[in-house]
Scaffold this motif. Structure first.
Motif, PDB file in Angstrom:
ATOM      1  N   LYS A   1       0.857  -1.580  -0.137  1.00  0.00           N
ATOM      2  CA  LYS A   1      -0.201   0.327   0.187  1.00  0.00           C
ATOM      3  C   LYS A   1       0.843   0.933  -0.364  1.00  0.00           C
ATOM      4  CE  LYS A   1      -4.172  -1.666   2.726  1.00  0.00           C
ATOM      5  NZ  LYS A   1      -4.517  -2.001   4.114  1.00  0.00           N
TER       6      LYS A   1
ATOM      7  N   ASP B   1       2.252   4.676   1.334  1.00  0.00           N
ATOM      8  CA  ASP B   1       2.336   5.305   3.067  1.00  0.00           C
ATOM      9  C   ASP B   1       1.126   5.872   3.145  1.00  0.00           C
ATOM     10  OD1 ASP B   1       5.046   3.874   2.988  1.00  0.00           O
ATOM     11  OD2 ASP B   1       6.268   5.728   2.735  1.00  0.00           O
ATOM     12  N   THR B   2       0.899   6.354   4.487  1.00  0.00           N
ATOM     13  CA  THR B   2       0.101   7.235   4.496  1.00  0.00           C
ATOM     14  C   THR B   2       0.696   7.793   6.002  1.00  0.00           C
ATOM     15  OG1 THR B   2      -0.659   6.239   6.665  1.00  0.00           O
ATOM     16  CG2 THR B   2      -1.668   5.606   4.256  1.00  0.00           C
ATOM     17  N   GLU B   3       0.408   9.314   6.885  1.00  0.00           N
ATOM     18  CA  GLU B   3       1.040   9.443   7.442  1.00  0.00           C
ATOM     19  C   GLU B   3       1.267   8.495   8.900  1.00  0.00           C
ATOM     20  OE1 GLU B   3      -0.905  13.608   9.270  1.00  0.00           O
ATOM     21  OE2 GLU B   3      -0.377  14.091   7.049  1.00  0.00           O
ATOM     22  N   ASP B   4       0.418   7.826   9.192  1.00  0.00           N
ATOM     23  CA  ASP B   4       0.292   6.938  10.430  1.00  0.00           C
ATOM     24  C   ASP B   4       1.304   6.047   9.625  1.00  0.00           C
ATOM     25  OD1 ASP B   4      -1.269   8.778  11.672  1.00  0.00           O
ATOM     26  OD2 ASP B   4      -3.022   7.195  11.325  1.00  0.00           O
ATOM     27  N   GLU B   5       1.213   4.846   8.718  1.00  0.00           N
ATOM     28  CA  GLU B   5       1.717   3.822   8.716  1.00  0.00           C
ATOM     29  C   GLU B   5       2.918   3.793   6.984  1.00  0.00           C
ATOM     30  OE1 GLU B   5       2.230   0.163  10.102  1.00  0.00           O
ATOM     31  OE2 GLU B   5       0.775   1.615  10.752  1.00  0.00           O
ATOM     32  N   HIS B   6       3.767   3.174   7.297  1.00  0.00           N
ATOM     33  CA  HIS B   6       5.162   3.957   6.188  1.00  0.00           C
ATOM     34  C   HIS B   6       4.845   1.833   5.811  1.00  0.00           C
ATOM     35  CE1 HIS B   6       5.914   6.891   8.772  1.00  0.00           C
ATOM     36  NE2 HIS B   6       6.139   7.672   7.729  1.00  0.00           N
TER      37      HIS B   6
END
Ligand SMILES: Nc1ncnc2c1ncn2[C@@H]1O[C@H](COP(=O)(O)OP(=O)(O)OP(=O)(O)O)[C@@H](O)[C@H]1O
Length: 637
Positions: free
Chosen positions: A178, A180-185
């Motif tokens: 997926k 990257d998001t702010e919370d999950e790399h």
């Protein structure tokens, strides 16, 4: 009436599977590696009877490949593979475990192999890949088949299966990670170090090599003579490296492991710089079989008395890490023990993050507790110096263990306690004290205080020593509770030197008579101390000191000190009894001041005596300046 079968909303079920079972995304790699290991185990088992497999144990491997450009992470194995039907059945049916079926068939069959260690059982682990991936592609060629198949799914929408090319038998699981998001790399799963850490953390003891291309660096060979004086230059290159250790040290026989191996494992695994004080290597078979490798540290961990220190042992099942700190495996009084436990007999819950039932865990925990105790007793008996060093670090923990849980563990722990002896002038056990008790000696005596030197000078201690009895000197705040909780050793009651119970009946009677005779004076002393004491009386304990403090009721002076350190409990106070020695010249001076009507002087003397009693008992004075001024005033008269 015909029974109807339950139906399941499969899309919803898959959503649940992906998002609700696991609390920690990173375990997806553990699940896929475990599947790869199971697939290899199956082909390996087949190779025992089928020459055509053409692979020996040493030829099998699991390979992790990252492609940063494509954003994919691939877990490959050269195990048994899946044909079209197996893909449909195992990856198209939630909660269908081909591995569990394989294990059950094996158990039913004639040929049994101890050398097989199938991990999968719930038929859900694979779907954890969707926690980190948009799309999962499985390319698999089953053993015995020339055709390979490609299974592709983006999660709840379903999957497709098509024929494809694959040269070798086995399976590739390709995850398109997926964004990257702010919370999950998610992109961390394409980096060498995080991947290496994950493999080490959860899958270090998978029995097949887990290989990964790693970047290394080497000096470039110098071509020109002129270059010799230049600083060396380095180039990076790629190499396939086996990341996992494979055989856990606790699986090996004790005779195969050196002290150095144990120490090194301990230091690397539990991040300590010093060798452990003791190593306990356990391998038991019984109601629940398990292996364990436990360590008693040789020093107090820096965070030991902070909330950062978590009790617990690492729990593995078939070499896969289940829990990093399983607190239920080790009792609170042995919380200093570090180590690992590995058992195939645990009923794991579906996420492998917890256990289904704790019966097996209880059996293991109680066996571990007994083994740790036995090891400590052995150390106490045979390596006294080492045990004393251990006790200096962790003795207080054992003492808290005695008072904790309403004394439930006191019998198990009492043999492990050490106390300073007035006669031996070193630490001794309660059993050693009892073995030295005089024939006429009724009680085991102890005295509490800040230091051994201060306890030794207590008036009450001197009185008991004067009778020729040994006294145990206790300097930890919890000690008074410990002794009260222990109550007795083989019927010999344990008594504080401050206790009224230890005084002879005749001495008690004489003191009571003298207290009655001096009632008016003693009431005056109490009054002038303005509520600080419950009573003033003539002491029944003969001694060379003018005054001492004792207590009445359930809270002793030592308990008051203990509670004073605890937030919110500072209000717990002992009821003070001021004991005056009638034979001391100070008592005569007090009496004469009172009898001659100099109540001011008698009041001041009472203040001084009380302050002295407080100091002797190890309490600080409310107003030390006023006390010093008072003493100076009286002395200068
Ligand atoms: N790499 C693989 N090679 C061959 N078969 C596989 C592979 N991965 C999964 N399978 C098959 O798919 C089935 C389902 O896998 P999944 O990981 O969902 O569950 P499991 O491993 O059986 O159980 P658990 O949920 O306890 O891990 C497995 O039982 C196995 O038969």
């Amino acid at each position: 009436m015909a029974k109807k079968q339950f139906k399941a909303e499969s899309k919803r079920l898959l959503e649940l599977m992906i998002h609700s079972i696991y609390t920690n995304r990173e375990i997806f790699l553990r699940e896929l590696i475990s599947n790869a290991s199971d697939a290899i185990d199956k082909l390996c088992y087949l190779s025992l009877t089928d020459d055509k497999v053409g692979l020996g144990r040493g030829d099998f491997a699991i390979t992790i490949t990252q492609d940063k450009d494509a954003g994919t992470l691939t877990v490959s194995d050269n195990g048994i593979g899946m044909d079209k039907q197996a893909l449909e059945e195992n990856l198209g049916v939630i909660a269908k475990s081909g591995s569990l079926q394989f294990k059950e068939n094996l158990e039913k069959g004639e040929e049994k192999s101890d050398d097989i260690d199938i991990i999968g059982q719930f038929g859900v682990g694979f779907y954890s890949a969707f926690m980190v991936s948009d799309t999962v592609t499985v390319i698999s060629r089953a053993y015995g088949s020339d055709t390979a198949y490609k299974w592709v799914s983006s999660g709840a929408d379903g999957y497709t299966i098509t024929e494809c090319e694959k040269d070798t038998v086995g399976t590739d699981i390709i995850m398109k990670l997926k964004a990257d998001t702010e919370d999950e790399h998610y992109s961390q799963y394409l980096e060498e170090w995080p991947l290496r850490e994950l493999i080490k953390k959860y899958s270090n003891y998978i029995r097949y090599p887990i290989q990964m291309m790693v970047t290394k660096s080497r000096p470039i060979e110098k071509k020109e003579v002129d270059d010799e004086n230049k600083a060396p230059e380095y180039e990076s290159y790629q190499e396939l490296e086996t990341i996992n250790d494979r055989v856990p040290i606790w699986h090996k026989k004790k005779s195969e492991v050196s002290d150095e191996d144990y120490n090194q494992f301990y230091k690397e695994h539990f991040f300590d710089f010093t060798d452990p004080a003791k190593v306990i290597h356990i391998s038991t078979e019984g109601v629940v079989s398990y292996e364990a490798l436990l360590f008693i540290p040789s020093h107090l961990p820096r965070d030991y008395f902070t909330k950062d220190y978590e009790r617990g042992l690492q729990l593995y099942s078939s070499g896969v890490l289940i829990m990093d700190k399983c607190a239920d495996l080790i009792p609170e009084h042995f919380r200093f023990v570090r180590g690992v436990v590995d058992s195939q007999d645990l009923s794991l819950n579906i996420s492998r993050e917890m256990l289904q039932q704790d019966r097996q865990l209880q059996v293991i925990a109680s066996s571990i507790e007994k083994k740790v105790k036995r090891e400590l007793v052995k150390m106490l008996e045979n390596e006294r110096e080492q045990y004393e060093a251990f006790f200096k670090n962790f003795g207080i923990q054992l003492k808290y263990g005695v008072v904790g849980d309403y004394g439930a563990h006191k019998d198990a722990l009492k043999d492990l306690l050490l106390f300073y002896s007035s006669t031996e002038e070193k630490l001794c056990t309660l059993a050693e004290y009892v073995s030295r008790m005089k024939e006429d000696q009724k009680y085991i005596y102890y005295a509490c205080g800040e230091t051994v030197a201060k306890v030794d000078r207590l008036p009450q201690t001197e009185a008991i020593k004067a009778k020729g009895y040994e006294v145990l000197y206790l300097t930890d705040e919890v000690d008074d509770f410990v002794m009260q909780m222990l109550h007795d050793v083989d019927g010999k009651e344990i008594k504080s030197v401050a206790s009224d119970d230890i005084v002879d009946e005749s001495e008690k009677k004489a003191a009571e008579d003298q207290t009655k005779e001096n009632k008016e004076l003693l009431d005056f002393v109490k009054e002038s101390l303005d509520g600080k004491i419950k009573e003033a009386r003539v002491s029944a304990k003969p001694g060379s000191h003018a005054v001492c403090l004792s207590s009445d009721g359930g809270v002793t002076l030592e308990m008051e000190k203990y509670f004073s350190m605890m937030k919110g409990e500072e209000g717990v106070k002992a009821e003070r009894i001021l004991e005056l020695s009638a034979s001391h010249p100070m008592f005569a001076a007090l009496k004469s001041a009172y009898d001659s009507g100099d109540k001011e002087l008698a009041g001041k003397l009472s203040q001084v005596l009380f302050s002295q009693a407080q100091l002797i008992a190890g309490f600080s004075l409310e107003d030390p300046t006023a006390y010093a001024d008072l003493v100076c005033e009286l002395l200068s008269k």
